[in-house]
Design a protein around this motif. Structure first.
Motif, PDB file in Angstrom:
ATOM      1  N   ASP A   1       0.837  -1.205   0.000  1.00 43.35           N
ATOM      2  CA  ASP A   1       0.000   0.000   0.000  1.00 43.35           C
ATOM      3  C   ASP A   1       0.871   1.254   0.000  1.00 43.35           C
ATOM      4  N   GLU A   2       1.936   1.257   0.810  1.00 42.84           N
ATOM      5  CA  GLU A   2       2.851   2.396   0.831  1.00 42.84           C
ATOM      6  C   GLU A   2       3.511   2.583  -0.531  1.00 42.84           C
TER       7      GLU A   2
ATOM      8  N   LYS B   1       2.375   1.852  -3.504  1.00 38.73           N
ATOM      9  CA  LYS B   1       1.441   2.446  -4.469  1.00 38.73           C
ATOM     10  C   LYS B   1       1.348   3.965  -4.273  1.00 38.73           C
ATOM     11  N   LYS B   2       1.155   4.358  -3.017  1.00 36.65           N
ATOM     12  CA  LYS B   2       0.997   5.790  -2.738  1.00 36.65           C
ATOM     13  C   LYS B   2       2.288   6.555  -3.009  1.00 36.65           C
TER      14      LYS B   2
ATOM     15  N   LYS C   1      -0.926  16.846  -1.153  1.00 36.47           N
ATOM     16  CA  LYS C   1      -0.993  15.433  -1.541  1.00 36.47           C
ATOM     17  C   LYS C   1       0.335  14.713  -1.302  1.00 36.47           C
TER      18      LYS C   1
ATOM     19  N   ASP D   1       0.195  13.670   2.226  1.00 36.29           N
ATOM     20  CA  ASP D   1      -0.801  12.614   2.423  1.00 36.29           C
ATOM     21  C   ASP D   1      -0.312  11.261   1.895  1.00 36.29           C
ATOM     22  N   LEU D   2       0.407  11.288   0.772  1.00 37.61           N
ATOM     23  CA  LEU D   2       0.791  10.044   0.099  1.00 37.61           C
ATOM     24  C   LEU D   2       2.090   9.441   0.622  1.00 37.61           C
TER      25      LEU D   2
ATOM     26  N   MET E   1      -3.845   5.955  -5.334  1.00 37.84           N
ATOM     27  CA  MET E   1      -4.007   6.898  -4.220  1.00 37.84           C
ATOM     28  C   MET E   1      -4.855   6.327  -3.088  1.00 37.84           C
ATOM     29  N   GLY E   2      -5.576   5.266  -3.359  1.00 36.73           N
ATOM     30  CA  GLY E   2      -6.409   4.668  -2.334  1.00 36.73           C
ATOM     31  C   GLY E   2      -7.513   5.593  -1.883  1.00 36.73           C
TER      32      GLY E   2
ATOM     33  N   ILE F   1      -7.203   8.531  -0.579  1.00 34.53           N
ATOM     34  CA  ILE F   1      -6.813   9.944  -0.595  1.00 34.53           C
ATOM     35  C   ILE F   1      -7.404  10.605  -1.836  1.00 34.53           C
TER      36      ILE F   1
END
Length: 510
Positions: free
Chosen positions: A289-290, A292-293, A424, A427-428, A506-507, A509
């Motif tokens: 997940d990390e 991807k962001k 962003k 956030d990411l 971004m999931g 976010i």
């Protein structure tokens, strides 16, 4: 909380901490000095510093790009020194004084003084710029809902300075000489420091912005306290940076062992390789997940760099185009640098209201679509400039309406991208590397100037004629604008096509 902090918090004006308005005017005048000087810089180099060179446009492009890159890269170093040693107050003062010296040295008619002046501004900006924005954030307690509107007020000051400065400095330079324009920029910087100092004297900042540790601040290295050592080293780096800025074969004469590149471009290539390697190592250690962001944060940074690379041509190629091939009305070429800030001031509130309106109806575009549209708008703005050739007169001069339309459209694109990008990134990015990613984000502006330098060299006109212009220069600029439009439109369309995939990266976010 100390009593001084409480007193500062209780001092309010228009519902915000009183300190905000002192920082507002300090930043307004600092940006006045910065943009006033920038409006004159390209024309001054072409018409004065390098006027005897056939490659004067190319030499100007190299210096402008190197200066811009170093100005933005220096903020990463200055921010770290502030966090570890000086604190925000001392850093802002040190940066402001160095920048003021730079602007005043520009008023000296001497080529050596010219490069020293740019170097003073590079070093000074590194201490000033990252810290005054951070200072604004420190005025508000954690979770204070007024913070966003406080930053909106603060950024309005930036654009007011960016709007007024080219008009006044450009007028002075035309009426009385270049150095009066540069001198006014220096007075602007000093005015900003006076506002900041008066805020400290009136205790509107409480105990904010002090050195993070008095022991470290006073700690002696080679017998010199760090509070004195840091400014001393900063001043000593000025001649080195001045040499780096001037070390280009067209300027220094003869061949360079670097070939057709500069020390600055070589430094940024090495930094770029190091960042890529470090990012790859972080990616390998991250969760899916990390990863991807983080990949999305890198994409946002890349596309923002591309946008700024096209946008910052306003201070170089577009200024030369305005001087040589635009039938200007009411404004001279340097004053056209005010148009971007003017449109930002006019459009900022309507566009923010548009996003609020769309959010209420769940129609507010996700970040990838805003970025894609921003790049498309940048492409359209240059396409309009490319179309201007069809309306040229027999002297190769085009109507000013094309330049106005270009600035209007690219300003809308800026408002689509710039306000959301920074938030962003935070956030990411995984919390453990947020500071590093913020550094990469600020470096993106530095890399954008490398794009500016590359494009400007491709569109450089070889001549020693101070009044060069006409159909020959028009053809070069129109072809260049057309190519820029294709690249920007292409990048924007790619982002829009892959928007759904980027949304998944971004999931949750927005």
């Amino acid at each position: 909380m100390t009593s001084t902090t409480k007193d500062a918090t209780e001092q309010e004006m228009f519902g915000h901490p009183k300190g905000l308005f002192y920082l507002f005017f300090a930043e307004l005048w600092e940006r006045f000095s910065f943009y006033g000087m920038r409006a004159l810089l390209t024309l001054y180099m072409v018409q004065e510093i390098f006027k005897a060179l056939v490659e004067r446009d190319a030499a100007t492009a190299v210096v402008y790009a190197s200066y811009g890159s170093l100005v933005y890269a220096s903020t990463v170093i200055g921010g770290r020194i502030s966090d570890k040693i000086l604190g925000m107050r001392s850093s802002i003062f040190l940066g402001g004084v160095l920048m003021a010296i730079g602007h005043f040295v520009l008023a000296i008619e001497n080529n050596v003084a010219f490069f020293l002046a740019l170097a003073f501004i590079v070093v000074g900006n590194g201490f000033f710029k990252p810290n005054i924005s951070t200072f604004v954030g420190s005025l508000y307690p954690e979770g204070d809902t007024r913070k966003d509107s406080g930053f909106t007020i603060f950024y309005m000051g930036i654009n007011i300075g960016g709007f007024v400065a080219p008009l006044l400095c450009g007028w002075l330079a035309t009426q009385y000489g270049w150095h009066y324009g540069f001198g006014l920029a220096g007075i602007g910087m000093m005015t900003g420091l006076i506002f900041f100092w008066s805020g400290i004297k009136k205790n509107v900042f409480g105990d904010r912005g002090m050195p993070p540790s008095k022991e470290i601040y006073e700690k002696k290295i080679i017998g010199i306290p760090q509070k004195i050592l840091v400014p001393t080293i900063a001043v000593l780096t000025v001649p080195l940076i001045a040499y780096i800025l001037s070390a280009y074969k067209a300027i220094a004469g003869g061949e360079s062992f670097l070939g057709d590149q500069t020390y600055v471009s070589l430094i940024f290539k090495l930094i770029g390789v190091a960042i890529v390697i470090y990012m790859a190592m972080i990616m390998l250690k991250s969760t899916p997940d990390e990863r991807k962001k983080l990949f999305m944060a890198i994409l946002i940074t890349f596309f923002m760099t591309l946008f700024w690379g096209f946008h910052e041509l306003s201070g170089s190629v577009i200024t030369l185009f305005a001087a040589r091939n635009v039938n200007l009305t009411f404004l001279n070429a340097s004053q056209t640098n005010a148009l971007n800030s003017m449109f930002i001031i006019i459009l900022a509130i309507p566009i923010s209201l548009l996003w609020a309106y769309l959010s209420k109806r769940n129609l507010n575009p996700r970040t990838p679509y805003k970025f894609g549209l921003g790049l498309v708008l940048a492409g359209l703005s240059f396409y309009i400039l490319a179309l201007s050739g069809g309306s040229a007169d027999e002297n190769g001069m085009v109507p000013m309406i094309y330049l106005l339309a270009m600035y209007f459209i690219i300003s809308v694109g800026e408002l689509f991208m710039s306000p959301v990008g920074l938030s962003k990134i935070t956030d990411l990015s995984p919390k453990r590397i947020v500071a590093f990613m913020m550094g990469v984000w600020f470096l993106s502006s530095a890399y954008a100037f490398q794009i500016v330098g590359f494009i400007s060299k491709q569109l450089a006109i070889e001549s020693t004629d101070a009044n060069i212009g006409g159909l020959d220069t028009l053809a070069v600029y129109i072809d260049g604008f057309s190519l820029i439009a294709k690249y920007s439109l292409g990048a924007g369309i790619i982002v829009l096509i892959f928007g759904p995939l980027m949304k998944k990266l971004m999931g949750n976010i927005h």
